[in-house]
Every structure is written in C-alpha cells, then in structure tokens.
Design an enzyme around this catalytic site. Sequence first.
Site, short mmCIF file in Angstrom:
data_model
loop_
_atom_site.label_atom_id
_atom_site.label_comp_id
_atom_site.label_asym_id
_atom_site.label_seq_id
_atom_site.Cartn_x
_atom_site.Cartn_y
_atom_site.Cartn_z
N ARG A 1 49.44 -19.93 58.59
CA ARG A 1 50.14 -18.91 59.36
C ARG A 1 50.55 -19.42 60.74
O ARG A 1 51.45 -18.90 61.38
CB ARG A 1 49.26 -17.67 59.55
CG ARG A 1 49.00 -16.88 58.28
CD ARG A 1 47.95 -15.80 58.51
NE ARG A 1 48.36 -14.85 59.52
CZ ARG A 1 49.12 -13.78 59.25
NH1 ARG A 1 49.53 -13.56 58.01
NH2 ARG A 1 49.46 -12.94 60.20
N GLU B 1 24.51 -25.78 43.77
CA GLU B 1 23.73 -25.60 45.00
C GLU B 1 24.21 -26.50 46.13
O GLU B 1 23.68 -26.45 47.24
CB GLU B 1 22.26 -25.89 44.71
CG GLU B 1 21.61 -24.89 43.79
CD GLU B 1 21.83 -23.46 44.27
OE1 GLU B 1 22.43 -22.67 43.52
OE2 GLU B 1 21.43 -23.14 45.41
N ASP C 1 49.22 -12.01 66.69
CA ASP C 1 48.08 -11.60 65.89
C ASP C 1 46.93 -11.24 66.81
O ASP C 1 46.70 -11.92 67.81
CB ASP C 1 47.66 -12.77 64.97
CG ASP C 1 48.21 -12.55 63.57
OD1 ASP C 1 48.07 -13.43 62.72
OD2 ASP C 1 48.79 -11.47 63.35
N PRO D 1 27.95 -23.50 53.52
CA PRO D 1 27.22 -22.48 54.29
C PRO D 1 26.53 -23.07 55.52
O PRO D 1 26.19 -22.36 56.45
CB PRO D 1 26.18 -21.97 53.28
CG PRO D 1 26.65 -22.42 51.95
CD PRO D 1 27.44 -23.65 52.16
#
Length: 253
Positions: free
Chosen positions: A161, A123, A176, A96
């Site tokens: 991709r 965590e 895309d 994060p």
Amino acid sequence: MFIQAITLFPEMFASITEYGVTGRAFKQNLWQFAAINPRQFADNKLGYIDDRPFGGGPGMIMMASPIQTAIDAAKQHYKQHSIGQPENSRVVYLSPQGAPLNHAKVQALSRLDNLVLLCGRYEGIDERVLQTSVDEEISIGDFVVSGGELPAMMLMDAVLRLLPNVLGDSASAEQDSFANGLLDCPHYTRPTEFQGMSVPEVLKSGNHALIAEWRLEQSLRRTLQRRPELLDGRCLLPQEARLLDKIRLEQEQ
Ligand SMILES: O=C(NCc1ccc(CNCc2ncc[nH]2)cc1)c1csc2nc[nH]c(=O)c12
C-alpha cells in the site's frame, strides 16, 4: 519491488495477487511475486521436509537443508534477473518470536528492491538456517496462528500500500490513520437517514476546513478513548494539541 515467499502453501498467496488493490497492482506489474515451495528441495524421495525435534516435545520441525536451498534459490533468482540492488534486499522470517510489526517497520520494508518472506509451519524451523540466512524475524502480534503465510500476506499488504501508484489518489496511504499515528474517524455514506439515525451536519456542510477539523477531533477523541497509549509517543501539531485540550476539558466536566 520483487517479493518471494518460501512456503509449503504457494496457492494461499492468490489472496494477495488476485484480489483488491494488491491484486490490481500485481496485474499492473507495480510489484512482482514468486512462491518457492521447499518441498521441491527435500533430500529424500518422499519429500519429507520436517522431522521430530531433538530433545523431544510435541510437533515437528522444518529441516534446515530444504529451507537453506530455497533461500539460496530466491537470492539466485533476484541476482540472475538483476532485479534492483542485491544489497537492497532482505530475508525476513515470519515468527512468533519476531519483533512486532508496526508502521515504521512496514515503511522500512517498502524501500527494499527485493524481499524474501520465509513462512514457517509446524512448530518452527531448525535454528541453524535461521542463524545463517535470515536477516530479521517479524511477528504480527502476541497471538498464535497456524503458520507464517497469513502473517506474510498481512505484511505484504501493508508494504504494498506504500508503494507509489498502488493506492489511487483516493485512499492515499499517508492519510491512513496509522500513518499519522491516530485512529480513524467515523465514516458515513448515503442514505442520510438510516434506522432513524442521521449524519453529523458538518459532513454535509461542504465546509472543508470545518470537516477536516471535525474529523481530526473525532480521531483524537477515539484515540484518547480506545488507545490512549498511542498519544504518548506522538508529538502533537498545534491544532491537535488545541483539540485534545478541548476534549480533555470536556471529559473532566
Ligand atoms: O508462524 C507463525 N505461527 C505458527 C506457529 C505457531 C505456534 C508455534 C509454537 N510456538 C510455541 C510457543 N510460543 C510461545 C512459546 N512457545 C510456532 C509457530 C507466525 C509467524 S508470524 C506470527 N505472528 C504472530 N503469531 C504467529 O503465530 C506467527
């Protein structure tokens, strides 16, 4: 491209290796994968790989040693099998606290020979192994999920991709929407009438230039409406600028 995931849940990655375009590409050996479970490197018989945080606080922290051993094993693997160039390799920690993933980052990663994806649980991971053995941290967005595996699989899907031959010529990656920096246009398929709603005539006209222009206008209209900030950093092709002026003029009326 050889991707290795360091994860407590190796089986999760079947979602990528067993399904869809990434699964087919894996079976065609267009990319290779291995999962490494740090639990096998636990220093204790019970297989503990997490411990309580110094300084207190909720949750547990993944210990440095098993992760360090797992990263070294991953590097050993691609060196041993002389897969690609060791210098064209990178260790990414999904976290994060990482830099937000975007198309430019995905493109850069797609040029690597070897990619090691470190997936945290609990965590987080002891900072000391991150400082010494991780090249970069990447986040998939400003929201919290339970571990690094789903973010790692999203990153893998986006990267794979872009590899040659992974997408048939049908859904080519460069078309895309995020490749051209715009949101995608609306799509329609049979039947022509659905619950009283029909299909825009231009799409049935067979006039490919008009169809392309309609789709570009719709992409611009949608991007302006839903994500105007995407237009800020983007230099516009003449046709795009013309269409955008037309759209903005209409919206002023
Ligand atoms: O491993 C991941 N998440 C597991 C996880 C969830 C919560 C905490 C505890 N954080 C406490 C906190 N946050 C802010 C301030 N203090 C740590 C790790 C993850 C990998 S990439 C990614 N991208 C977007 N979101 C994600 O959760 C992830």
